[in-house]
Design a protein around this motif. Structure first.
Motif, PDB file in Angstrom:
ATOM      1  N   LEU A  74       0.832  -1.204   0.000  1.00 65.16           N
ATOM      2  CA  LEU A  74       0.000   0.000   0.000  1.00 65.16           C
ATOM      3  C   LEU A  74       0.866   1.254   0.000  1.00 65.16           C
ATOM      4  O   LEU A  74       0.517   2.258  -0.642  1.00 65.16           O
ATOM      5  N   ALA A  75       1.989   1.216   0.704  1.00 62.90           N
ATOM      6  CA  ALA A  75       2.883   2.379   0.716  1.00 62.90           C
ATOM      7  C   ALA A  75       3.387   2.686  -0.689  1.00 62.90           C
ATOM      8  O   ALA A  75       3.382   3.847  -1.126  1.00 62.90           O
ATOM      9  N   ASP A  76       3.830   1.662  -1.408  1.00 61.55           N
ATOM     10  CA  ASP A  76       4.310   1.883  -2.773  1.00 61.55           C
ATOM     11  C   ASP A  76       3.189   2.329  -3.690  1.00 61.55           C
ATOM     12  O   ASP A  76       3.391   3.145  -4.597  1.00 61.55           O
ATOM     13  N   ASN A  77       1.995   1.796  -3.471  1.00 62.58           N
ATOM     14  CA  ASN A  77       0.857   2.239  -4.272  1.00 62.58           C
ATOM     15  C   ASN A  77       0.473   3.689  -3.964  1.00 62.58           C
ATOM     16  O   ASN A  77       0.004   4.410  -4.843  1.00 62.58           O
ATOM     17  N   ALA A  78       0.685   4.112  -2.732  1.00 60.82           N
ATOM     18  CA  ALA A  78       0.448   5.519  -2.392  1.00 60.82           C
ATOM     19  C   ALA A  78       1.405   6.424  -3.150  1.00 60.82           C
ATOM     20  O   ALA A  78       1.047   7.511  -3.614  1.00 60.82           O
ATOM     21  N   LEU A  79       2.645   5.962  -3.294  1.00 61.00           N
ATOM     22  CA  LEU A  79       3.669   6.745  -3.991  1.00 61.00           C
ATOM     23  C   LEU A  79       3.367   6.880  -5.481  1.00 61.00           C
ATOM     24  O   LEU A  79       3.719   7.891  -6.097  1.00 61.00           O
ATOM     25  N   LEU A  80       2.691   5.901  -6.059  1.00 65.19           N
ATOM     26  CA  LEU A  80       2.489   5.869  -7.505  1.00 65.19           C
ATOM     27  C   LEU A  80       1.872   7.153  -8.041  1.00 65.19           C
ATOM     28  O   LEU A  80       2.277   7.657  -9.084  1.00 65.19           O
ATOM     29  N   THR A  81       0.851   7.678  -7.363  1.00 68.00           N
ATOM     30  CA  THR A  81       0.258   8.934  -7.822  1.00 68.00           C
ATOM     31  C   THR A  81       0.525  10.081  -6.850  1.00 68.00           C
ATOM     32  O   THR A  81       0.340  11.241  -7.206  1.00 68.00           O
ATOM     33  N   GLY A  82       0.970   9.759  -5.615  1.00 65.49           N
ATOM     34  CA  GLY A  82       1.192  10.816  -4.630  1.00 65.49           C
ATOM     35  C   GLY A  82       2.594  11.377  -4.627  1.00 65.49           C
ATOM     36  O   GLY A  82       2.951  12.181  -3.757  1.00 65.49           O
ATOM     37  N   MET A 101      15.078  10.967  -5.483  1.00 62.47           N
ATOM     38  CA  MET A 101      15.205  10.012  -4.387  1.00 62.47           C
ATOM     39  C   MET A 101      13.897   9.958  -3.583  1.00 62.47           C
ATOM     40  O   MET A 101      13.285  10.986  -3.317  1.00 62.47           O
ATOM     41  N   ILE A 102      13.503   8.735  -3.206  1.00 59.58           N
ATOM     42  CA  ILE A 102      12.261   8.544  -2.462  1.00 59.58           C
ATOM     43  C   ILE A 102      12.503   8.784  -0.973  1.00 59.58           C
ATOM     44  O   ILE A 102      13.438   8.239  -0.390  1.00 59.58           O
ATOM     45  N   ASN A 103      11.646   9.602  -0.376  1.00 58.21           N
ATOM     46  CA  ASN A 103      11.667   9.802   1.076  1.00 58.21           C
ATOM     47  C   ASN A 103      10.703   8.785   1.686  1.00 58.21           C
ATOM     48  O   ASN A 103       9.488   9.011   1.759  1.00 58.21           O
ATOM     49  N   HIS A 104      11.252   7.641   2.105  1.00 65.30           N
ATOM     50  CA  HIS A 104      10.392   6.548   2.553  1.00 65.30           C
ATOM     51  C   HIS A 104       9.601   6.899   3.803  1.00 65.30           C
ATOM     52  O   HIS A 104       8.476   6.408   3.984  1.00 65.30           O
ATOM     53  N   GLY A 105      10.144   7.749   4.642  1.00 66.35           N
ATOM     54  CA  GLY A 105       9.406   8.166   5.827  1.00 66.35           C
ATOM     55  C   GLY A 105       8.141   8.921   5.455  1.00 66.35           C
ATOM     56  O   GLY A 105       7.066   8.674   6.025  1.00 66.35           O
ATOM     57  N   LYS A 106       8.249   9.830   4.493  1.00 64.83           N
ATOM     58  CA  LYS A 106       7.080  10.595   4.058  1.00 64.83           C
ATOM     59  C   LYS A 106       6.081   9.703   3.327  1.00 64.83           C
ATOM     60  O   LYS A 106       4.857   9.879   3.452  1.00 64.83           O
ATOM     61  N   VAL A 107       6.592   8.739   2.568  1.00 58.79           N
ATOM     62  CA  VAL A 107       5.702   7.813   1.872  1.00 58.79           C
ATOM     63  C   VAL A 107       4.879   7.015   2.873  1.00 58.79           C
ATOM     64  O   VAL A 107       3.652   6.877   2.737  1.00 58.79           O
ATOM     65  N   MET A 108       5.561   6.499   3.914  1.00 59.12           N
ATOM     66  CA  MET A 108       4.842   5.731   4.930  1.00 59.12           C
ATOM     67  C   MET A 108       3.833   6.607   5.670  1.00 59.12           C
ATOM     68  O   MET A 108       2.717   6.171   5.980  1.00 59.12           O
ATOM     69  N   ALA A 109       4.210   7.845   5.953  1.00 60.88           N
ATOM     70  CA  ALA A 109       3.297   8.749   6.653  1.00 60.88           C
ATOM     71  C   ALA A 109       2.055   9.027   5.805  1.00 60.88           C
ATOM     72  O   ALA A 109       0.928   9.069   6.328  1.00 60.88           O
ATOM     73  N   PHE A 110       2.259   9.205   4.490  1.00 66.06           N
ATOM     74  CA  PHE A 110       1.133   9.441   3.581  1.00 66.06           C
ATOM     75  C   PHE A 110       0.222   8.215   3.530  1.00 66.06           C
ATOM     76  O   PHE A 110      -1.003   8.318   3.633  1.00 66.06           O
ATOM     77  N   ALA A 111       0.813   7.023   3.382  1.00 70.03           N
ATOM     78  CA  ALA A 111       0.023   5.797   3.337  1.00 70.03           C
ATOM     79  C   ALA A 111      -0.734   5.585   4.647  1.00 70.03           C
ATOM     80  O   ALA A 111      -1.917   5.205   4.644  1.00 70.03           O
ATOM     81  N   ASP A 112      -0.071   5.841   5.773  1.00 75.36           N
ATOM     82  CA  ASP A 112      -0.724   5.677   7.081  1.00 75.36           C
ATOM     83  C   ASP A 112      -1.892   6.651   7.232  1.00 75.36           C
ATOM     84  O   ASP A 112      -2.918   6.319   7.847  1.00 75.36           O
ATOM     85  N   LYS A 113      -1.723   7.853   6.708  1.00 76.53           N
ATOM     86  CA  LYS A 113      -2.806   8.844   6.800  1.00 76.53           C
ATOM     87  C   LYS A 113      -4.022   8.398   5.980  1.00 76.53           C
ATOM     88  O   LYS A 113      -5.163   8.538   6.426  1.00 76.53           O
ATOM     89  N   LEU A 150      -9.831  -1.633  -0.670  1.00 75.27           N
ATOM     90  CA  LEU A 150      -8.906  -1.109  -1.672  1.00 75.27           C
ATOM     91  C   LEU A 150      -9.482   0.132  -2.332  1.00 75.27           C
ATOM     92  O   LEU A 150      -8.756   1.095  -2.606  1.00 75.27           O
ATOM     93  N   GLN A 151     -10.794   0.121  -2.558  1.00 78.97           N
ATOM     94  CA  GLN A 151     -11.437   1.299  -3.156  1.00 78.97           C
ATOM     95  C   GLN A 151     -11.288   2.516  -2.240  1.00 78.97           C
ATOM     96  O   GLN A 151     -11.008   3.623  -2.704  1.00 78.97           O
ATOM     97  N   LYS A 152     -11.477   2.312  -0.940  1.00 75.28           N
ATOM     98  CA  LYS A 152     -11.319   3.427   0.002  1.00 75.28           C
ATOM     99  C   LYS A 152      -9.883   3.953  -0.026  1.00 75.28           C
ATOM    100  O   LYS A 152      -9.651   5.157   0.056  1.00 75.28           O
ATOM    101  N   PHE A 153      -8.923   3.043  -0.131  1.00 77.21           N
ATOM    102  CA  PHE A 153      -7.517   3.460  -0.156  1.00 77.21           C
ATOM    103  C   PHE A 153      -7.223   4.283  -1.407  1.00 77.21           C
ATOM    104  O   PHE A 153      -6.592   5.354  -1.327  1.00 77.21           O
ATOM    105  N   ILE A 154      -7.673   3.827  -2.558  1.00 72.64           N
ATOM    106  CA  ILE A 154      -7.412   4.539  -3.819  1.00 72.64           C
ATOM    107  C   ILE A 154      -8.092   5.898  -3.803  1.00 72.64           C
ATOM    108  O   ILE A 154      -7.492   6.916  -4.186  1.00 72.64           O
ATOM    109  N   LEU A 155      -9.343   5.940  -3.364  1.00 73.19           N
ATOM    110  CA  LEU A 155     -10.053   7.219  -3.338  1.00 73.19           C
ATOM    111  C   LEU A 155      -9.389   8.177  -2.359  1.00 73.19           C
ATOM    112  O   LEU A 155      -9.210   9.368  -2.657  1.00 73.19           O
ATOM    113  N   GLY A 156      -8.995   7.678  -1.186  1.00 77.82           N
ATOM    114  CA  GLY A 156      -8.320   8.530  -0.212  1.00 77.82           C
ATOM    115  C   GLY A 156      -7.005   9.060  -0.746  1.00 77.82           C
ATOM    116  O   GLY A 156      -6.657  10.225  -0.521  1.00 77.82           O
ATOM    117  N   ARG A 157      -6.261   8.215  -1.440  1.00 78.42           N
ATOM    118  CA  ARG A 157      -4.984   8.632  -2.037  1.00 78.42           C
ATOM    119  C   ARG A 157      -5.182   9.813  -2.983  1.00 78.42           C
ATOM    120  O   ARG A 157      -4.391  10.758  -2.982  1.00 78.42           O
TER     121      ARG A 157
END
Length: 513
Positions: A359-367, A377-389, A413-420
């Motif tokens: 889910l974290a990597d999927n958050a990064l795909l469009t975020g 370079m990917i900031n993995h901390g920010k990616v995880m924070a975004f996915a957790d949010k 999964l739909q809720k996750f994609i829409l939230g992203r």
């Protein structure tokens, strides 16, 4: 009730338990169904309904518990054994080959022992006509409507000596008229003694069709009821335990400045199974939701691809689609996203999310444009924070952001994609079928999120086959039919009957003022 309550249950499930890493999908589930009974299986997304049905059909093996078939214990090894016993299942996503005929598809599903497609043709005609689901065996599947394709799936099950029919969200892609025809067939089957397990999130349909219901919550049976003795709200409370927002009525508003403009869009689809678009004109303004209705296959996918940038027009046609008066019809998806577009596609797995990525990597795909990367370079901390949010804000049921997308239920999964997409605070959100296959509680939460985004000034375009949903959340509404877009009307000034006529093509084309 017409089914035989005194006879031995056709199917009993005792203490069924199924565990997945981090998830208890089914927790000592008890379920029984009599001959001739139509029983609903209800529950919010992730409640364990699909897992339970897969156990019945032999797709999945339980960790504990037993299956009793006609009073005898049974180990269901695989779907072939289930079909041999007279159990048929129609999945939410059809499994038909579009370039093959009806008879060829049914022959493939039944196996060599059933005979050749030519040999099956008379029986297909007899069975389909007997149950009011007439099919022409010679027709190629790509030429069939969505409702007719579902008939193929059901007739395939009826070609065997059917004793139990499992239907997973069978009306999610049907018009109201097609759903009514399906219910006539199901009642006919039940009157002949066939047991039917009916999974649906459309509670009005459950109350109209089903004689009994079993409700799952969190993998456990939370109750049984007689749907005709319950209101929609009673059923919803059994499913989700709370009623917040389930009957919300949102005020209709007038939008501000035009954000999205589609001007005289003509596009020829080279795919023989696709739909071409003709003279489509559309405006979506800031601070409003525009809903587009239509039966699947009438140009929705093509319009979505042209709006998202997956299909681009030549630079000479770039002004056919504008975002904040800037031509975008020739731009790639990432360029449109940089201008403030976010997109929720119709297909979750493989389009909205990569199945085997976390889910974290999927958050990064469009975020990625939200400061999640720097100098490549990917900031993995920010990616995880975004996915957790996303997970926290949209109540996504998952162990954590490391979980793969394919392990989530469809609704989660739909809720996750829409939230992203919403958390990127877009100027324009284009969403396809935002609550398809989503339970009533999750649907209410998604609707509240869309209204909040609208009230924050975003322009929102929702394409859906659910008229009730569109009338609930849309400020203006129209319909697509055979690649032609109806004029838009204020939702408060029209009716579902009128929009239904537009869905059938009964409208005058949009003309310039």
């Amino acid at each position: 009730m017409s089914f035989d309550t005194a006879s031995t249950p056709r199917l009993q499930m005792r203490g069924i338990t199924k565990r997945y890493p981090g998830t208890l999908a089914n927790d000592r589930v008890e379920l029984s169904i009599q001959p001739g009974e139509i029983r609903a299986l209800l529950g919010e997304n992730g409640a364990g309904k699909s897992t339970l049905m897969k156990i019945i059909y032999g797709v999945t093996q339980p960790d504990e518990g037993e299956i009793i078939w006609h009073g005898e214990p049974l180990k269901m090894r695989d779907p072939a054994q289930a079909r041999g016993l007279g159990i048929g299942m129609v999945f939410q996503h059809f499994s038909l080959f579009e370039t093959l005929s009806v008879a060829e598809n049914i022959a493939l599903a039944m196996g060599a022992a059933a005979g050749t497609p030519k040999q099956l043709e008379p029986r297909i005609r007899e069975v389909s006509q007997r149950y009011g689901m007439a099919l022409e065996p010679h027709r190629l599947v790509h030429s069939l409507s969505i409702g007719e394709r579902q008939r193929v799936e059901i007739v395939r099950c009826l070609m065997q000596d059917i004793k139990l029919l499992i239907l997973d969200e069978p009306t999610s892609v049907l018009t109201p008229q097609e759903a009514d025809e399906l219910f006539v067939t199901l009642r006919h089957l039940a009157a002949e003694g066939c047991s039917i397990l009916f999974i649906s999130h459309k509670l009005g349909e459950v109350r109209a069709l089903c004689q009994s219901a079993t409700v799952l919550r969190g993998g456990k049976v939370s109750g049984h009821c007689v749907p005709t003795e319950c209101s929609d709200m009673d059923l919803a409370r059994l499913m989700v335990g709370a009623a917040e927002g389930l009957e919300a009525s949102y005020p209709k508003v007038h939008g501000g400045l035009t954000r999205l403009r589609v001007d005289d869009l003509n596009w020829h689809n080279a795919d023989p199974f696709g739909t071409s678009l003709a003279q489509c004109r559309l405006e979506v303004r800031s601070g409003e939701i525009v809903g587009i209705a239509g039966v699947a296959g009438n140009g929705q996918d093509e319009l979505l691809a042209l709006l998202s940038g997956e299909v681009r027009l030549p630079s000479t046609e770039r002004e056919r689609i504008t975002l904040d008066n800037q031509p975008v019809a020739n731009l790639y998806p990432d360029a449109r996203r940089q201008l403030g577009l976010t997109f929720v596609p119709a297909e979750r797995l493989g389009h909205g999310a990569v199945p085997d990525m976390s889910l974290a990597d999927n958050a990064l795909l469009t975020g990625f444009q939200m400061g999640l990367t720097r100098a490549g370079m990917i900031n993995h901390g920010k990616v995880m924070a975004f996915a957790d949010k996303i997970i926290a804000d949209y109540a996504v049921k998952t162990p954590d952001a490391h979980t793969t997308a394919r392990s989530l239920s469809g609704g989660n999964l739909q809720k996750f994609i829409l939230g992203r997409e919403i958390l990127q605070q877009p100027k324009l959100l284009v969403a396809a079928h935002p609550t398809w296959g989503v339970d009533v509680g999750a649907a209410a939460a998604i609707h509240r999120s869309l209204i909040a985004l609208r009230d924050a000034g975003a322009a929102i375009l929702v394409i859906s086959e659910d008229l009730d949903e569109l009338f609930q959340i849309s400020d203006r509404i129209g319909a697509l039919c055979s690649g032609r877009l109806s004029p838009l009307a204020e939702t408060a000034q029209t009716t579902p009957v009128e929009v239904g006529r537009w869905m059938a093509g009964e409208f005058e084309p949009v003309t310039h003022a």
